[in-house]
Design a protein around this motif. Sequence first.
Motif, PDB file in Angstrom:
ATOM      1  N   ILE A   1      -6.213  14.530 -12.482  1.00 48.29           N
ATOM      2  CA  ILE A   1      -6.055  13.153 -12.018  1.00 48.29           C
ATOM      3  C   ILE A   1      -7.167  12.809 -11.021  1.00 48.29           C
ATOM      4  O   ILE A   1      -7.518  13.613 -10.162  1.00 48.29           O
ATOM      5  N   SER A   2      -7.747  11.635 -11.163  1.00 46.16           N
ATOM      6  CA  SER A   2      -8.890  11.242 -10.340  1.00 46.16           C
ATOM      7  C   SER A   2      -8.464  10.914  -8.909  1.00 46.16           C
ATOM      8  O   SER A   2      -7.505  10.176  -8.679  1.00 46.16           O
ATOM      9  N   GLY A   3      -9.216  11.470  -7.966  1.00 51.09           N
ATOM     10  CA  GLY A   3      -8.971  11.165  -6.562  1.00 51.09           C
ATOM     11  C   GLY A   3      -9.323   9.738  -6.205  1.00 51.09           C
ATOM     12  O   GLY A   3      -8.917   9.225  -5.156  1.00 51.09           O
ATOM     13  N   PHE A   4     -10.069   9.082  -7.106  1.00 47.95           N
ATOM     14  CA  PHE A   4     -10.495   7.711  -6.815  1.00 47.95           C
ATOM     15  C   PHE A   4      -9.376   6.694  -7.037  1.00 47.95           C
ATOM     16  O   PHE A   4      -9.553   5.504  -6.768  1.00 47.95           O
ATOM     17  N   TRP A   5      -8.214   7.172  -7.521  1.00 43.21           N
ATOM     18  CA  TRP A   5      -7.043   6.306  -7.538  1.00 43.21           C
ATOM     19  C   TRP A   5      -6.573   5.997  -6.115  1.00 43.21           C
ATOM     20  O   TRP A   5      -5.774   5.080  -5.890  1.00 43.21           O
ATOM     21  N   ASN A   6      -7.070   6.780  -5.151  1.00 44.27           N
ATOM     22  CA  ASN A   6      -6.753   6.492  -3.745  1.00 44.27           C
ATOM     23  C   ASN A   6      -7.488   5.254  -3.236  1.00 44.27           C
ATOM     24  O   ASN A   6      -7.104   4.675  -2.217  1.00 44.27           O
ATOM     25  N   VAL A   7      -8.559   4.871  -3.928  1.00 40.25           N
ATOM     26  CA  VAL A   7      -9.382   3.749  -3.465  1.00 40.25           C
ATOM     27  C   VAL A   7      -8.573   2.446  -3.349  1.00 40.25           C
ATOM     28  O   VAL A   7      -8.635   1.767  -2.313  1.00 40.25           O
ATOM     29  N   PRO A   8      -7.803   2.052  -4.381  1.00 43.13           N
ATOM     30  CA  PRO A   8      -7.002   0.824  -4.222  1.00 43.13           C
ATOM     31  C   PRO A   8      -5.994   0.912  -3.077  1.00 43.13           C
ATOM     32  O   PRO A   8      -5.725  -0.086  -2.395  1.00 43.13           O
ATOM     33  N   ILE A   9      -5.452   2.119  -2.864  1.00 44.37           N
ATOM     34  CA  ILE A   9      -4.467   2.296  -1.790  1.00 44.37           C
ATOM     35  C   ILE A   9      -5.131   2.104  -0.429  1.00 44.37           C
ATOM     36  O   ILE A   9      -4.646   1.353   0.426  1.00 44.37           O
ATOM     37  N   PHE A  10      -6.276   2.780  -0.242  1.00 50.10           N
ATOM     38  CA  PHE A  10      -6.985   2.622   1.024  1.00 50.10           C
ATOM     39  C   PHE A  10      -7.491   1.188   1.198  1.00 50.10           C
ATOM     40  O   PHE A  10      -7.609   0.699   2.324  1.00 50.10           O
ATOM     41  N   SER A  11      -7.783   0.509   0.102  1.00 44.02           N
ATOM     42  CA  SER A  11      -8.216  -0.893   0.168  1.00 44.02           C
ATOM     43  C   SER A  11      -7.081  -1.774   0.690  1.00 44.02           C
ATOM     44  O   SER A  11      -7.298  -2.669   1.515  1.00 44.02           O
TER      45      SER A  11
ATOM     46  N   GLY B   1       0.810  -1.216   0.000  1.00 40.87           N
ATOM     47  CA  GLY B   1       0.000   0.000   0.000  1.00 40.87           C
ATOM     48  C   GLY B   1       0.842   1.264   0.000  1.00 40.87           C
ATOM     49  O   GLY B   1       0.520   2.242  -0.692  1.00 40.87           O
ATOM     50  N   LEU B   2       1.935   1.266   0.757  1.00 44.98           N
ATOM     51  CA  LEU B   2       2.836   2.423   0.790  1.00 44.98           C
ATOM     52  C   LEU B   2       3.507   2.651  -0.561  1.00 44.98           C
ATOM     53  O   LEU B   2       3.638   3.797  -1.024  1.00 44.98           O
ATOM     54  N   LEU B   3       3.933   1.574  -1.197  1.00 41.88           N
ATOM     55  CA  LEU B   3       4.550   1.705  -2.521  1.00 41.88           C
ATOM     56  C   LEU B   3       3.545   2.267  -3.530  1.00 41.88           C
ATOM     57  O   LEU B   3       3.892   3.132  -4.348  1.00 41.88           O
ATOM     58  N   ALA B   4       2.306   1.794  -3.462  1.00 44.80           N
ATOM     59  CA  ALA B   4       1.266   2.294  -4.369  1.00 44.80           C
ATOM     60  C   ALA B   4       0.990   3.772  -4.115  1.00 44.80           C
ATOM     61  O   ALA B   4       0.795   4.552  -5.059  1.00 44.80           O
ATOM     62  N   ALA B   5       0.993   4.178  -2.841  1.00 48.48           N
ATOM     63  CA  ALA B   5       0.780   5.592  -2.506  1.00 48.48           C
ATOM     64  C   ALA B   5       1.906   6.453  -3.069  1.00 48.48           C
ATOM     65  O   ALA B   5       1.671   7.568  -3.557  1.00 48.48           O
ATOM     66  N   GLY B   6       3.139   5.949  -3.023  1.00 53.33           N
ATOM     67  CA  GLY B   6       4.266   6.691  -3.585  1.00 53.33           C
ATOM     68  C   GLY B   6       4.148   6.875  -5.083  1.00 53.33           C
ATOM     69  O   GLY B   6       4.425   7.962  -5.615  1.00 53.33           O
ATOM     70  N   VAL B   7       3.712   5.830  -5.782  1.00 49.18           N
ATOM     71  CA  VAL B   7       3.540   5.917  -7.238  1.00 49.18           C
ATOM     72  C   VAL B   7       2.459   6.932  -7.585  1.00 49.18           C
ATOM     73  O   VAL B   7       2.627   7.766  -8.493  1.00 49.18           O
TER      74      VAL B   7
END
Length: 650
Positions: free
Chosen positions: A500-510, A470-476
């Motif tokens: 850029i869509s804020g919903f890209w945060n959804v996989p990170i929070f998942s 999740g941290l790596l995905a947040a960095g990307v």
Amino acid sequence: MQKIAARSSGGLDQESQLQLYRNSPSDKPTNTDIDKHDIGFLPVDIRGRPLVRKGNTGTWKAASFILATEMAERMTYIGLLSNAVSYLVFRMHLTFPKASDLVTNVAGASNLTPLLGAFVADAYLGRFWTILVFGIIYLVGLVLLVLVAFLPSLAPSSAECSAYQAALGNCEPASEGQLTVLYLALYIIALGTGGITPCVSAFGADQFDEEDPSEMKYMPSYFNAFYFFISVGSLLSLTLVVNVSDSIDYKWGFFIMLVSMFVALVIFLIGTPRYRHRLPSARLSPLTRIAQVTVASARKMRLKAPENEQELYEVFDKESAIVGSRKIVHTSDYRFLDKAAVPTEAEKDQIKENPKLIPSPWRLCTVTQVEEVKALLVMMPIWCTGIVTNMAFIQIINFALQGGTSMNREVAGFDVPVPTLASVATILVAIALPLYNQYFVPFMSRLTGDTRGISLLQRQGVGQLVMTVGLLAAGVLENRRRAQAWALGKQSNPLASLPISGFWNVPIFSLIGLGEVFAMVGQMEFFYDQAPDAMRSVGVAIFTANGGIGAFMGSAIVHIVNKVTPSPGWVAVNINLGHMDYYYFFVAVLNLANFFLFLWFAHRYKYKIVSKSTKREAVLLKALHQENAHDHAHAGPATVGVAPSDSRLY
């Protein structure tokens, strides 16, 4: 009250009679003069008397009130943390780093004060009264926070301050007096959580009798259910409280939090008649017992610990020398502490002359007391690795919210608040926990033979790995968001809308939510399960404390990183001018290194072994005889006592 007829009258066999008696509803308190040292971990009523009949107490019917209490309390606490950064920036006019720092410190204090609450609960008040007293303190802090939000004199003027200027830290900040009242409210709330956090989950687990297999099998399900209700409370907070604060006003969001906490205490009190309790350790705090072992072992440092553990001191005419505890089996770890349980020749003579005498534990401790200290020591390496896990969790939640403010979050013309995006993690937790119980545990149990599916330590390890991803995905994601801000020339405005869509945060929070399901629930159950009987609240407090230290650690790392990286630092006031992506990658590397360290500690860890109660049956039979004698005195010969010979209650 249900009577027990003599077996000769054609009734049930003696064991069935006893079980029926114990499971019958209690219509009057047990009148006993039983030595508290014999009660051990036996459930007691609110007045500390052995609970002979438990039919209408405990299990899910009592735990349900505790779960509902936790849900309402978490709705309050998560609502506070979710709103705090934006409230401090846009209403109290603190900069983002200062606001985040304050929230991190409050969260850290909220995770450290449980150590105080745990000592109070385990040594003096018991878990029930500790929850109630600290819950009232919690309410006082919330009332003060609501006053800060409602009274204009307690906040700086926002008349000529736009959101853009507030985000850049250019508005008139709150005065020293205003900040003092605000800090007082926040830290009173942090103190209030100190009595609730370590006691609620442990008090709920107390409702299941560890020596009753029909109840003990539900213990793992209880901890999953507990975290499920935490998630539901968090979800209500991230939707209702956050949306009210964002769409209407912060003061109404804070008011909802106050009402929620009041409801939590009301629900908790409604369940009072159904609760089972455990005896606190007779004003002998865990800290005192630890000090006694330390002093006693130091006094006898020149003595040699015997190879035969039978030569070490232990009481056998009582359940334990420690009130509220069973005996703990001797282990070979930290052998130097065994010296505290080595009796001198003079002490041996003293014990022979008076076998019922319990020597001063400042000079001679029982094996159980020594093993209490050992149990805490062997858990410490696992606890230390949990600090980094919690630090990573808190950091990604805090800073992902800051980055999400400039991302496109519009759905059908409605701008979704950034904290609401974080609710995806909570929703995933709420969905995943029942599925974990229903499918994952049975499937893995068939493979591993473990009734939990995987061990508590394995569960924590899986969670740490998932959080690293999740941290790596947040960095990307942050790398791409920042690149767009610079490409469009909007780097000077941290609130400027980006395509850029804020919903890209959804996989990170998942991913973070999935990590919670494994790591956090595993840690909570581990520290309750492995803590000594008379230190269960302390065990849960240790779990929450690593979150507090993780929060402070995260704050310290931010300061260090900003000092050693080029100005304005990776974690800057204007997120576009910093390099939050680098920071995420750095924390991911820390978390991965921590995972490998955890594997080494977990491989060496030995699970605690507790002796089954030896006085439990005798205590229950004595209480039973006293009740039968009371009935006989008031109702004549219709009530016949049950002979204690070869009787079993379990």
